[in-house]
Design an enzyme around this catalytic site. Structure first.
Site, short mmCIF file in Angstrom:
data_model
loop_
_atom_site.label_atom_id
_atom_site.label_comp_id
_atom_site.label_asym_id
_atom_site.label_seq_id
_atom_site.Cartn_x
_atom_site.Cartn_y
_atom_site.Cartn_z
CD1 TRP A 271 43.97 -97.08 -0.91
CD2 TRP A 271 44.27 -97.91 1.14
NE1 TRP A 271 43.23 -96.31 -0.04
CE2 TRP A 271 43.40 -96.81 1.23
CE3 TRP A 271 44.62 -98.58 2.31
CZ2 TRP A 271 42.86 -96.38 2.43
CZ3 TRP A 271 44.08 -98.16 3.52
CH2 TRP A 271 43.21 -97.07 3.57
CG HIS A 272 47.11 -100.90 3.83
ND1 HIS A 272 46.29 -101.65 3.03
CD2 HIS A 272 46.44 -100.74 5.00
CE1 HIS A 272 45.17 -101.93 3.68
NE2 HIS A 272 45.23 -101.39 4.88
N GLY A 273 50.55 -98.41 1.74
CA GLY A 273 51.80 -97.68 1.86
C GLY A 273 52.77 -97.97 0.73
#
Length: 425
Positions: A271-273
């Site tokens: 989700w973060h990258g």
């Protein structure tokens, strides 16, 4: 964003309609349809190039990258609209009949671009009916100014050291300089993201909305599990309620529980990258949470509190190396320097200059990352109970906010563009 709004508005109405007719299987299919469409849009924009790069590396191909611009806030509003249809299916929320009101929820600007993730059920009644007061507006202004102060005065100054260390040639970085760089980044990301969350909550209050808290002094935690109950609370609770618990949570066999943890923390990293560094970062924390659930937490609570706190800070700081590094190679090279594996000097002139120029920012940030200031304020008010009813006290508070805002404006006018770190997510 408009596409996601229309898709989930229609899906929400269909889910509620099928639930009313007692056709839960059809309602579930609509929920699955909503999730597939939302995740496809998110993955297309955010992970297409990551997938292409890995295919090229594995099969020695040369497929061209799409280089798609990432829509602002897509990770946040995608999760919000997905949870909307799921909550209707669960009976936790009613479908919004007005597409304009639902669109207002999705496009709610205070938290749109960098969170916190605001679920529909949290503000469903507030969309059309909110309480406004001078006190609530003043509280919102206070929270907004404090958040902006965290970002501009603390986070941006800490970034000078963190960015300087991580962008320099690692062959010239000393052991203490590496530790200084990652400690500054540890504080930078807290005041950056925490500051934005404060600003979003403050702006919400100005307009009559009450958003849930997103941070609760995470660096005073004693275990990794506690840290993630205090850090980015809205994301952690989202994965808990919509992924971990539906998979069975901890109510299943040990093996399945560890599987559930692996899935949740893999997705948290993703989700973060779109990078292997984020995936490793997520799984890294997942491993420690699994170890704590297995036996480590019982062991930790048998040792003095100070050692539990040192354990947590060490785990978190090492984790932030993967989060900040440009690639896996840089992350491991940086860790080698930190722990003296590479033949590096203990310190150097650059580290000394950073400490001389920014020691007060570093010290102030460490203090403000704990509830010390909050406790002191409470003690002062307890000693002088009349302070709450004292017009001079209110005047001094307003004056201090004005000074903060003036300093912030001066620093913003004299600095370059410093976006919030979570804008890219």
């Amino acid at each position: 964003m408009l596409f996601s709004t229309v898709v989930d508005y229609v899906h929400g109405l269909k889910v509620e309609r099928f639930i009313e007719l007692g056709e839960r299987k059809k309602a579930l299919r609509v929920v699955v349809s909503s999730a597939i469409i939302n995740l496809f849009v998110l993955c297309f924009f955010k992970y297409s190039d990551f997938l292409i790069e890995n295919i090229n590396n594995i099969f020695n191909l040369d497929i061209g990258l799409l280089n798609l611009p990432l829509p602002i806030g897509i990770s946040f509003y995608t999760f919000q609209t997905m949870s909307y249809t799921i909550d209707i299916y669960r009976g936790d929320a009613k479908a919004q009949k007005s597409i304009l009101d639902f669109g207002a929820y999705v496009a709610l600007f205070p938290q749109l671009v960098a969170g916190p993730i605001v679920r529909y059920q949290t503000i469903a009644t507030q969309i059309n009916k909110r309480e406004h007061s001078i006190e609530k507006f003043a509280d919102g202004v206070n929270r907004f100014v404090c958040g902006l102060t965290k970002k501009v005065i603390l986070s941006n100054q800490l970034a000078v050291i963190a960015d300087g260390v991580f962008s320099s040639n690692l062959s010239n970085v000393s052991i203490l300089e590496a530790w200084l760089g990652i400690v500054c980044y540890t504080l930078q990301i807290y005041f950056d993201f925490g500051g934005y969350s404060d600003m979003a909550i403050g702006l919400g209050k100005m307009f009559g909305f009450d958003f849930l808290e997103n941070f609760n002094y995470p660096y005073i935690s004693q275990t990794v599990s506690e840290f993630w109950r205090r850090w980015h609370i809205s994301l952690g609770s989202w994965f808990r309620d919509y992924v971990y618990i539906p998979l069975g949570g901890s109510r299943v066999s040990k093996l399945k529980m560890y599987r559930n943890l692996f899935i949740v923390w893999f997705l948290t990293g993703m989700w973060h990258g779109a990078s292997w560094t984020f995936i490793i970062w997520g799984l890294y924390f997942g491993v420690f949470i699994a170890l704590e659930k297995a036996f480590l937490e019982k062991v930790l609570y048998k040792i003095p509190r100070v050692f539990r706190h040192i354990y947590l800070l060490l785990i978190v700081v090492i984790g932030w190396v993967f989060f900040r590094a440009e690639n896996i190679t840089q992350a491991f090279e940086f860790l080698k320097i930190m722990f003296g594996v590479s033949s590096k000097s203990l310190t150097n002139s650059t580290c000394t200059v950073y400490l001389i120029d920014y020691w007060y920012i570093l010290l102030g940030s460490i203090i403000l990352s704990t509830p010390i200031a909050k406790v002191l304020k409470r003690l002062i008010l307890k000693v002088n109970k009349r302070a709450l009813d004292n017009d001079i006290a209110y005047l001094m508070h307003g004056l201090s906010l004005g000074i903060y805002m003036f300093v912030v404006m001066v620093m913003l006018c004299s600095s370059s563009y410093n976006p919030f770190l979570y804008f890219r997510f």
